[in-house]
Design a protein around this motif. Sequence first.
Motif, PDB file in Angstrom:
ATOM      1  N   GLN A 162      39.228  17.536  42.037  1.00  0.00           N
ATOM      2  CA  GLN A 162      38.867  18.906  42.403  1.00  0.00           C
ATOM      3  C   GLN A 162      39.176  19.205  43.866  1.00  0.00           C
ATOM      4  O   GLN A 162      39.601  20.312  44.199  1.00  0.00           O
ATOM      5  CB  GLN A 162      37.385  19.128  42.110  1.00  0.00           C
ATOM      6  N   SER A 176      42.788  20.004  44.265  1.00  0.00           N
ATOM      7  CA  SER A 176      43.191  21.300  43.720  1.00  0.00           C
ATOM      8  C   SER A 176      42.549  22.469  44.453  1.00  0.00           C
ATOM      9  O   SER A 176      42.731  23.619  44.059  1.00  0.00           O
ATOM     10  CB  SER A 176      42.807  21.369  42.229  1.00  0.00           C
ATOM     11  N   SER A 177      41.802  22.184  45.507  1.00  0.00           N
ATOM     12  CA  SER A 177      41.074  23.224  46.224  1.00  0.00           C
ATOM     13  C   SER A 177      41.814  23.612  47.499  1.00  0.00           C
ATOM     14  O   SER A 177      42.903  23.119  47.789  1.00  0.00           O
ATOM     15  CB  SER A 177      39.673  22.721  46.573  1.00  0.00           C
ATOM     16  N   ARG A 198      48.908  14.294  40.490  1.00  0.00           N
ATOM     17  CA  ARG A 198      47.737  15.114  40.208  1.00  0.00           C
ATOM     18  C   ARG A 198      47.662  15.480  38.729  1.00  0.00           C
ATOM     19  O   ARG A 198      46.568  15.580  38.159  1.00  0.00           O
ATOM     20  CB  ARG A 198      47.766  16.370  41.062  1.00  0.00           C
TER      21      ARG A 198
END
Length: 208
Positions: free
Chosen positions: A118, A121-122, A164
């Motif tokens: 997370q 992906s932030s 990823r």
Amino acid sequence: MRVNLEARAALAEQRRARTRDRLLVAAEAVIAEKGLNGGSIEAFARAAGVSRGTFYNYFPTVADLIAAMNRRVARHMGGLLGEIARRPADPATRLAASLHAMLEAYRIDPIRGWVAVQLASSTVPRTRAYEDAFAALYSEGVMRGQFRAVDPMAAMTLCFGALRMVQRDVVVGDAAARAEELIALVLAAYGVPFDDARTISRQEAGRV
């Protein structure tokens, strides 16, 4: 008296460090369950068994907490990758070993792994240590004739972007074999003959 004061200060610092660590561990569990945007200060404090005021003593904002978590994940991974960087192996082998080590670390610790997914992906700032280490390794590979002479940032985007995609599946217990093929394909994209790339990836997968 001086000795007692110093000892008392040292104990206080140890307690503070333990509380801070407890907050980070609790936050990882909350974020793994509810997502990066699903946690709240109340949820983090409750999971850690501390008051809201105690939370603010360590992290004035949730953004400060997230930044600390990002550094924590990077520090843990940096130790693993540092050992690999010192191995007397060629750049392609060290790169494959690093990627397999990252995926295995996330598989072993799925909570931290899911948090790492997370964070990646932030909009949290990326860890420059990873980028610098990759750039140095890729440059060495180019100089030694293993990798193509392309823009290192493009090469890094290809590598980390592909990683990823499979990272999430590895965290939830899937895609171990796909990871082996993925890393072979990354090496092949960089210029390593595919049969050699597959052999390197398979060998390094067996080492983790």
